[in-house]
Design a protein around this motif. Structure first.
Motif, PDB file in Angstrom:
ATOM      1  N   LEU A  25       0.087  -0.987   0.117  1.00 18.69           N
ATOM      2  CA  LEU A  25      -0.003   0.003   0.118  1.00 18.69           C
ATOM      3  C   LEU A  25       0.766   0.772  -0.047  1.00 18.69           C
ATOM      4  CD1 LEU A  25      -1.247  -2.348   1.653  1.00 18.69           C
ATOM      5  CD2 LEU A  25      -3.210  -0.803   1.888  1.00 18.69           C
ATOM      6  N   ASP A  26       0.181   2.276   0.033  1.00 23.57           N
ATOM      7  CA  ASP A  26       1.387   3.436  -0.253  1.00 23.57           C
ATOM      8  C   ASP A  26       0.664   4.318   1.492  1.00 23.57           C
ATOM      9  OD1 ASP A  26      -1.236   4.712  -0.152  1.00 23.57           O
ATOM     10  OD2 ASP A  26      -1.120   5.675  -2.524  1.00 23.57           O
ATOM     11  N   ALA A  27       0.751   6.026   1.888  1.00 21.90           N
ATOM     12  CA  ALA A  27       0.519   6.150   2.369  1.00 21.90           C
ATOM     13  C   ALA A  27      -0.764   6.426   3.240  1.00 21.90           C
ATOM     14  CB  ALA A  27       1.182   7.494   3.292  1.00 21.90           C
ATOM     15  N   SER A  28      -1.688   6.757   2.473  1.00 20.27           N
ATOM     16  CA  SER A  28      -3.224   6.593   2.354  1.00 20.27           C
ATOM     17  C   SER A  28      -3.770   5.768   3.225  1.00 20.27           C
ATOM     18  CB  SER A  28      -3.349   6.338   1.032  1.00 20.27           C
ATOM     19  OG  SER A  28      -3.868   5.539   0.427  1.00 20.27           O
ATOM     20  N   MET A  29      -2.500   4.303   3.561  1.00 21.25           N
ATOM     21  CA  MET A  29      -3.341   4.040   4.471  1.00 21.25           C
ATOM     22  C   MET A  29      -3.636   4.321   5.988  1.00 21.25           C
ATOM     23  SD  MET A  29      -0.192   0.499   5.285  1.00 21.25           S
ATOM     24  CE  MET A  29      -1.195   0.351   7.212  1.00 21.25           C
ATOM     25  N   TRP A  30      -2.837   5.041   6.125  1.00 20.45           N
ATOM     26  CA  TRP A  30      -3.095   5.652   7.451  1.00 20.45           C
ATOM     27  C   TRP A  30      -4.394   6.841   7.739  1.00 20.45           C
ATOM     28  CZ3 TRP A  30      -0.031   3.201  11.257  1.00 20.45           C
ATOM     29  CH2 TRP A  30       0.325   2.496  10.395  1.00 20.45           C
ATOM     30  N   GLU A  31      -4.419   6.811   6.759  1.00 21.63           N
ATOM     31  CA  GLU A  31      -5.932   8.418   6.032  1.00 21.63           C
ATOM     32  C   GLU A  31      -7.091   8.039   8.583  1.00 21.63           C
ATOM     33  OE1 GLU A  31      -9.547  10.836   6.225  1.00 21.63           O
ATOM     34  OE2 GLU A  31      -9.482   8.460   6.159  1.00 21.63           O
ATOM     35  N   PRO A  32      -6.959   6.427   9.003  1.00 21.38           N
ATOM     36  CA  PRO A  32      -7.917   7.183   9.482  1.00 21.38           C
ATOM     37  C   PRO A  32      -7.110   7.772  11.014  1.00 21.38           C
ATOM     38  CG  PRO A  32      -8.362   5.337   8.861  1.00 21.38           C
ATOM     39  CD  PRO A  32      -7.540   5.859   8.083  1.00 21.38           C
ATOM     40  N   GLN A  33      -5.815   7.379  10.664  1.00 22.96           N
ATOM     41  CA  GLN A  33      -5.247   7.959  12.003  1.00 22.96           C
ATOM     42  C   GLN A  33      -4.700   9.704  11.652  1.00 22.96           C
ATOM     43  OE1 GLN A  33      -4.153   4.650  10.968  1.00 22.96           O
ATOM     44  NE2 GLN A  33      -5.485   4.464  12.176  1.00 22.96           N
ATOM     45  N   GLU A  34      -4.839   9.894  10.453  1.00 18.01           N
ATOM     46  CA  GLU A  34      -4.359  11.321  10.814  1.00 18.01           C
ATOM     47  C   GLU A  34      -5.524  11.851  10.196  1.00 18.01           C
ATOM     48  OE1 GLU A  34      -1.168  12.780   6.872  1.00 18.01           O
ATOM     49  OE2 GLU A  34      -1.959  11.326   6.268  1.00 18.01           O
ATOM     50  N   ALA A  35      -6.955  11.211  10.165  1.00 20.30           N
ATOM     51  CA  ALA A  35      -7.778  12.816  10.576  1.00 20.30           C
ATOM     52  C   ALA A  35      -7.909  12.964  11.906  1.00 20.30           C
ATOM     53  CB  ALA A  35      -8.562  11.348   9.784  1.00 20.30           C
ATOM     54  N   SER A  36      -7.797  11.776  12.146  1.00 18.54           N
ATOM     55  CA  SER A  36      -7.729  11.595  14.081  1.00 18.54           C
ATOM     56  C   SER A  36      -6.723  12.521  14.722  1.00 18.54           C
ATOM     57  CB  SER A  36      -7.646  10.381  14.389  1.00 18.54           C
ATOM     58  OG  SER A  36      -8.152  10.148  16.208  1.00 18.54           O
ATOM     59  N   LEU A  37      -5.915  12.788  14.247  1.00 17.64           N
ATOM     60  CA  LEU A  37      -4.830  13.671  15.054  1.00 17.64           C
ATOM     61  C   LEU A  37      -4.583  14.521  14.293  1.00 17.64           C
ATOM     62  CD1 LEU A  37      -2.517  10.263  15.751  1.00 17.64           C
ATOM     63  CD2 LEU A  37      -4.255  11.344  17.401  1.00 17.64           C
ATOM     64  N   ARG A  38      -4.330  15.143  13.239  1.00 16.77           N
ATOM     65  CA  ARG A  38      -4.508  15.564  12.508  1.00 16.77           C
ATOM     66  C   ARG A  38      -3.690  17.189  12.874  1.00 16.77           C
ATOM     67  NH1 ARG A  38      -7.807  15.157   8.202  1.00 16.77           N
ATOM     68  NH2 ARG A  38      -6.259  13.568   6.673  1.00 16.77           N
ATOM     69  N   GLU A  39      -4.371  17.226  13.490  1.00 20.60           N
ATOM     70  CA  GLU A  39      -4.907  18.951  14.809  1.00 20.60           C
ATOM     71  C   GLU A  39      -4.572  19.142  15.469  1.00 20.60           C
ATOM     72  OE1 GLU A  39      -6.718  21.355  12.370  1.00 20.60           O
ATOM     73  OE2 GLU A  39      -7.103  20.400  11.548  1.00 20.60           O
ATOM     74  N   ARG A  40      -3.811  18.022  16.298  1.00 19.69           N
ATOM     75  CA  ARG A  40      -3.640  17.771  17.517  1.00 19.69           C
ATOM     76  C   ARG A  40      -1.576  17.864  17.914  1.00 19.69           C
ATOM     77  NH1 ARG A  40      -6.392  13.216  20.305  1.00 19.69           N
ATOM     78  NH2 ARG A  40      -6.428  12.417  19.044  1.00 19.69           N
ATOM     79  N   VAL A  41      -1.164  16.825  16.797  1.00 24.70           N
ATOM     80  CA  VAL A  41      -0.394  16.626  16.391  1.00 24.70           C
ATOM     81  C   VAL A  41       0.701  17.185  15.295  1.00 24.70           C
ATOM     82  CG1 VAL A  41      -0.109  13.986  16.733  1.00 24.70           C
ATOM     83  CG2 VAL A  41       1.842  14.661  17.250  1.00 24.70           C
ATOM     84  N   PRO A  42       1.766  17.261  14.656  1.00 23.04           N
ATOM     85  CA  PRO A  42       2.657  16.606  13.796  1.00 23.04           C
ATOM     86  C   PRO A  42       2.485  15.875  12.885  1.00 23.04           C
ATOM     87  CG  PRO A  42       3.703  18.408  14.989  1.00 23.04           C
ATOM     88  CD  PRO A  42       2.852  18.332  16.048  1.00 23.04           C
ATOM     89  N   VAL A  43       2.087  15.432  12.329  1.00 24.95           N
ATOM     90  CA  VAL A  43       2.366  14.374  11.228  1.00 24.95           C
ATOM     91  C   VAL A  43       2.605  13.853  10.016  1.00 24.95           C
ATOM     92  CG1 VAL A  43       0.369  11.962   9.816  1.00 24.95           C
ATOM     93  CG2 VAL A  43      -0.037  13.223  13.088  1.00 24.95           C
TER      94      VAL A  43
END
Length: 245
Positions: free
Chosen positions: A13-31
């Protein structure tokens, strides 16, 4: 910028597999979630994507946003790359979450299977792999989850998947490195993982001083995609422990 979360994706896969985690965390921590060489439209690394080349791509991604150190979260192949970072760039590692992965290299039969897969990909393209990607999810996964996985795989060049397969076949044994890891580490496995079952992942936690182990009940190999809520909660707790949240 201070520390960040580095997400390293699995195979094929590529990095888009992390979309659920990015969506949850991107406003709170640099990803930072880079595509490894050749994946997601990124520049390939040549005939073989070594784990060292993949680790260098991750470090370049950190450099691009001026991140000195990262809590490194790697799943499956991403775990191999994460452990390569300890050998080559350990000063950049502030913590680890190692998921559905292992430290030992492939045996000869495993290496041969990866070489045969790479040869077939270069001969036929990736359609056969999209149709039958193997047990990446559990038997309980729904059709939407399988469709998402197949969509991501179908977007990757066959050449990139082949190069990564060859790179994994020649990856070094990370077992000797584990006792020297001295950053906060969480090891995650899942009961439905038939590719790297819990009995292959739990020794990683046993060998790293002070490492914690979490076993997610149910999901298969891509535990972050099949059980995104539970995986993200474990990740959030570990980021809190590491001082990022």
């Amino acid at each position: 910028m201070g520390d960040a979360l580095l997400l390293i994706h699995g195979f094929p896969l590529d990095a888009s597999m992390w979309e659920p985690q990015e969506a949850s965390l991107r406003e709170r921590v640099p990803v930072v979630a880079p595509h490894l060489p050749g994946f997601g439209g990124s520049e390939p690394a040549g005939h073989v994507m070594t784990m060292n080349a993949a680790a260098s791509r991750c470090v370049d991604a950190l450099d691009a946003v001026r991140v000195e150190r990262a809590v490194v979260c790697g799943l499956s192949m991403g775990g191999y790359v994460a452990l390569e970072m300890w050998r080559s760039h350990r000063e950049r590692v502030a913590g680890y979450l190692l998921s559905n992965t292992r430290a030992r290299p492939d045996d000869e039969a495993g290496k041969e299977r990866r070489r045969a897969l790479a040869e077939r990909l270069r001969r036929e393209g990736s359609e056969f792999l999209v149709k039958d990607p193997g047990p990446l999810l559990s038997d309980q996964a729904d059709q939407d989850q399988w469709e998402r996985v197949r969509t991501i795989i179908s977007a990757q060049p066959a050449e990139a998947i082949a190069a990564a397969a060859l790179g994994m076949a020649e990856r070094p044994d990370s077992t000797p490195d584990l006792p020297g890891i001295d950053v906060p580490t969480l090891v995650v496995t899942s009961t439905g993982d038939r590719l790297i079952p819990p009995e292959q992942t739990t020794p990683v936690a046993d060998a790293i001083p002070g490492a914690a182990l979490e076993i997610i009940e149910g999901p298969g190999h891509l535990s972050n995609m099949e059980s995104p809520g539970e995986f993200t909660l474990l990740l959030e707790r570990h980021l809190t422990l590491c001082g990022l949240l």
